[in-house]
Design a protein around this motif. Structure first.
Motif, PDB file in Angstrom:
ATOM      1  N   GLY A 154       0.811  -1.209   0.000  1.00 25.72           N
ATOM      2  CA  GLY A 154       0.000   0.000   0.000  1.00 25.72           C
ATOM      3  C   GLY A 154       0.847   1.262   0.000  1.00 25.72           C
ATOM      4  N   MET A 155       1.949   1.267   0.752  1.00 26.11           N
ATOM      5  CA  MET A 155       2.827   2.435   0.778  1.00 26.11           C
ATOM      6  C   MET A 155       3.485   2.664  -0.572  1.00 26.11           C
ATOM      7  N   VAL A 156       3.972   1.580  -1.201  1.00 22.59           N
ATOM      8  CA  VAL A 156       4.589   1.713  -2.522  1.00 22.59           C
ATOM      9  C   VAL A 156       3.564   2.185  -3.553  1.00 22.59           C
ATOM     10  N   ALA A 157       2.334   1.666  -3.473  1.00 25.08           N
ATOM     11  CA  ALA A 157       1.290   2.097  -4.407  1.00 25.08           C
ATOM     12  C   ALA A 157       0.953   3.568  -4.220  1.00 25.08           C
ATOM     13  N   ALA A 158       0.885   4.027  -2.962  1.00 24.88           N
ATOM     14  CA  ALA A 158       0.605   5.445  -2.714  1.00 24.88           C
ATOM     15  C   ALA A 158       1.716   6.336  -3.251  1.00 24.88           C
ATOM     16  N   ILE A 159       2.969   5.914  -3.071  1.00 24.39           N
ATOM     17  CA  ILE A 159       4.085   6.699  -3.603  1.00 24.39           C
ATOM     18  C   ILE A 159       4.059   6.709  -5.127  1.00 24.39           C
ATOM     19  N   ALA A 160       3.746   5.561  -5.729  1.00 25.29           N
ATOM     20  CA  ALA A 160       3.692   5.489  -7.191  1.00 25.29           C
ATOM     21  C   ALA A 160       2.585   6.378  -7.751  1.00 25.29           C
ATOM     22  N   LEU A 161       1.439   6.425  -7.067  1.00 28.50           N
ATOM     23  CA  LEU A 161       0.356   7.287  -7.537  1.00 28.50           C
ATOM     24  C   LEU A 161       0.691   8.757  -7.345  1.00 28.50           C
ATOM     25  N   THR A 162       1.411   9.078  -6.284  1.00 28.99           N
ATOM     26  CA  THR A 162       1.763  10.475  -6.024  1.00 28.99           C
ATOM     27  C   THR A 162       2.838  10.964  -6.978  1.00 28.99           C
ATOM     28  N   LEU A 163       3.803  10.107  -7.295  1.00 27.14           N
ATOM     29  CA  LEU A 163       4.932  10.502  -8.136  1.00 27.14           C
ATOM     30  C   LEU A 163       4.702  10.146  -9.598  1.00 27.14           C
ATOM     31  N   ARG A 164       3.472  10.175 -10.049  1.00 26.20           N
ATOM     32  CA  ARG A 164       3.202   9.906 -11.455  1.00 26.20           C
ATOM     33  C   ARG A 164       3.748  11.053 -12.318  1.00 26.20           C
ATOM     34  N   ARG A 165       4.094  10.733 -13.544  1.00 31.22           N
ATOM     35  CA  ARG A 165       4.683  11.732 -14.438  1.00 31.22           C
ATOM     36  C   ARG A 165       3.624  12.727 -14.889  1.00 31.22           C
ATOM     37  N   ARG A 166       3.882  13.975 -14.601  1.00 32.96           N
ATOM     38  CA  ARG A 166       2.965  15.046 -14.979  1.00 32.96           C
ATOM     39  C   ARG A 166       3.491  15.750 -16.220  1.00 32.96           C
ATOM     40  N   ARG A 167       2.571  16.113 -17.094  1.00 31.58           N
ATOM     41  CA  ARG A 167       2.948  16.764 -18.335  1.00 31.58           C
ATOM     42  C   ARG A 167       3.134  18.266 -18.181  1.00 31.58           C
ATOM     43  N   ASP A 168       2.643  18.839 -17.105  1.00 32.43           N
ATOM     44  CA  ASP A 168       2.758  20.278 -16.919  1.00 32.43           C
ATOM     45  C   ASP A 168       3.983  20.671 -16.098  1.00 32.43           C
ATOM     46  N   VAL A 169       4.895  19.730 -15.861  1.00 27.87           N
ATOM     47  CA  VAL A 169       6.100  20.005 -15.082  1.00 27.87           C
ATOM     48  C   VAL A 169       7.309  19.666 -15.931  1.00 27.87           C
ATOM     49  N   LYS A 170       8.319  20.524 -15.905  1.00 31.77           N
ATOM     50  CA  LYS A 170       9.543  20.308 -16.663  1.00 31.77           C
ATOM     51  C   LYS A 170      10.508  19.477 -15.824  1.00 31.77           C
ATOM     52  N   TYR A 171      11.003  18.369 -16.395  1.00 31.45           N
ATOM     53  CA  TYR A 171      11.907  17.469 -15.705  1.00 31.45           C
ATOM     54  C   TYR A 171      13.320  17.644 -16.259  1.00 31.45           C
ATOM     55  N   ASN A 172      14.295  17.514 -15.389  1.00 28.97           N
ATOM     56  CA  ASN A 172      15.698  17.584 -15.777  1.00 28.97           C
ATOM     57  C   ASN A 172      16.309  16.189 -15.706  1.00 28.97           C
ATOM     58  N   ASP A 173      17.114  15.870 -16.721  1.00 27.27           N
ATOM     59  CA  ASP A 173      17.809  14.586 -16.768  1.00 27.27           C
ATOM     60  C   ASP A 173      19.236  14.804 -16.277  1.00 27.27           C
ATOM     61  N   PRO A 174      19.591  14.341 -15.076  1.00 28.45           N
ATOM     62  CA  PRO A 174      20.964  14.568 -14.589  1.00 28.45           C
ATOM     63  C   PRO A 174      22.012  13.920 -15.484  1.00 28.45           C
ATOM     64  N   GLY A 175      21.727  12.748 -16.040  1.00 23.54           N
ATOM     65  CA  GLY A 175      22.692  12.087 -16.911  1.00 23.54           C
ATOM     66  C   GLY A 175      22.972  12.896 -18.165  1.00 23.54           C
ATOM     67  N   ALA A 176      21.931  13.454 -18.746  1.00 22.52           N
ATOM     68  CA  ALA A 176      22.126  14.291 -19.936  1.00 22.52           C
ATOM     69  C   ALA A 176      22.879  15.569 -19.602  1.00 22.52           C
ATOM     70  N   ALA A 177      22.658  16.095 -18.398  1.00 23.22           N
ATOM     71  CA  ALA A 177      23.380  17.301 -17.996  1.00 23.22           C
ATOM     72  C   ALA A 177      24.867  17.038 -17.810  1.00 23.22           C
ATOM     73  N   LEU A 178      25.219  15.851 -17.351  1.00 25.10           N
ATOM     74  CA  LEU A 178      26.635  15.511 -17.184  1.00 25.10           C
ATOM     75  C   LEU A 178      27.317  15.216 -18.515  1.00 25.10           C
ATOM     76  N   ARG A 179      26.567  14.703 -19.471  1.00 22.84           N
ATOM     77  CA  ARG A 179      27.157  14.346 -20.769  1.00 22.84           C
ATOM     78  C   ARG A 179      27.253  15.521 -21.744  1.00 22.84           C
ATOM     79  N   VAL A 180      26.742  16.664 -21.376  1.00 24.54           N
ATOM     80  CA  VAL A 180      26.725  17.796 -22.293  1.00 24.54           C
ATOM     81  C   VAL A 180      28.141  18.346 -22.483  1.00 24.54           C
ATOM     82  N   ARG A 181      28.432  18.886 -23.665  1.00 25.52           N
ATOM     83  CA  ARG A 181      29.730  19.466 -23.970  1.00 25.52           C
ATOM     84  C   ARG A 181      29.666  20.979 -23.938  1.00 25.52           C
TER      85      ARG A 181
END
Length: 205
Positions: A154-181
Motif C-alpha cells: 500500500g505504501m509503494v502504491a501510494a508513492i507510485a500514484l503520487t509521483l506519477r509523471r505530470r505533463r505540466d512540469v519540466k523534468y531535468n535529466d541529470p545524466g544528460a546534464a553531465l554528458r553535455v559538452r
C-alpha cells in the motif's frame, strides 16, 4: 458499579459518534466524530485493562492518522454535490452489506454471551504489552508478516500514484546534464550590425 456505569456511558458516546461519522454532511464533522469514537474506544480498552492497546489507539490513530485525514479533508476542495450524486446508486448495496454485518454480529454475540465467565485473576505482575508481543511474534508471526507486506504494498502504491509523471512540469535529466559538452552549452552568433534609425528626422544615422 461505577465502572459499569462508566462503561455504558462511553459505549453510548461511541455508538453516537460512530453513527455521526456515516451521517454527517461535512467531511470535517465526520472526521472529528471519528476521532471521538477512537478516543472512547481507547477509554473502554483502558477500563478493560488493555492499557497498551488504549495508548496505541490514541497515539497511532488519533494522533497521526486522523489528524492527517483532517488536514487532507480541510485542504481538499470537496464538492458535496458530486459526493451525493451517486449515493442512490450504491445505497442498496451499502444497506445489504450493513444488514449482513449486523446479523453476523448479532449471531456471534448471542452465541457467545452465555459462555462468558468472570475475568481471570492475572496477578499484579501481569504485563499485557509483553503478552501481546509474545502472541504476535510467536503464534501469529505469519499473520504479522502478511500484514506488514500488505502495508508495504500500500505504501509503494501510494508513492507510485503520487509521483506519477505530470505533463505540466519540466523534468531535468541529470545524466544528460553531465554528458553535455561546452559547445552545446554556449553558442556564439555573428549578428550583423544595424544602423540606428532616427525617429525625429526619419533618417538613418
Amino acid at each position: 458499579m461505577f465502572t459499569t456505569i462508566l462503561f455504558y456511558i462511553l459505549a453510548l458516546v461511541l455508538v453516537v459518534a460512530a453513527f455521526r461519522v456515516i451521517t454527517a454532511k461535512s467531511p470535517v464533522t465526520a472526521v472529528l466524530h471519528l476521532i471521538l469514537a477512537f478516543v472512547n474506544a481507547s477509554f473502554i480498552w483502558m477500563i478493560l485493562g488493555a492499557e497498551f492497546l488504549a495508548l496505541l489507539l490514541v497515539l497511532v490513530y488519533v494522533g497521526a492518522v486522523m489528524v492527517l485525514f483532517l488536514f487532507v479533508v480541510m485542504m481538499l476542495d470537496v464538492k458535496m454535490e458530486e459526493l451525493r450524486a451517486g449515493i442512490k446508486t450504491y445505497l442498496p448495496l451499502g444497506l445489504t452489506v450493513g444488514l449482513i454485518m449486523v446479523v453476523e454480529m448479532s449471531l456471534v454475540l448471542s452465541l457467545s454471551w452465555g459462555d462468558v465467565g468472570p475475568a481471570a485473576d492475572l496477578g499484579n505482575n501481569y504485563n499485557n504489552a509483553r503478552t501481546l508481543g509474545e502472541q504476535l511474534y510467536t503464534q501469529y508471526a505469519f499473520a504479522v508478516e502478511v500484514g506488514a507486506v500488505l502495508l508495504l504494498v500500500g505504501m509503494v502504491a501510494a508513492i507510485a500514484l503520487t509521483l506519477r509523471r505530470r505533463r505540466d512540469v519540466k523534468y531535468n535529466d541529470p545524466g544528460a546534464a553531465l554528458r553535455v559538452r561546452a559547445k552545446d552549452r554556449v553558442r556564439l552568433l555573428d549578428v550583423p550590425a544595424q544602423e540606428a534609425f532616427n525617429a525625429k528626422s526619419g533618417e538613418q544615422s
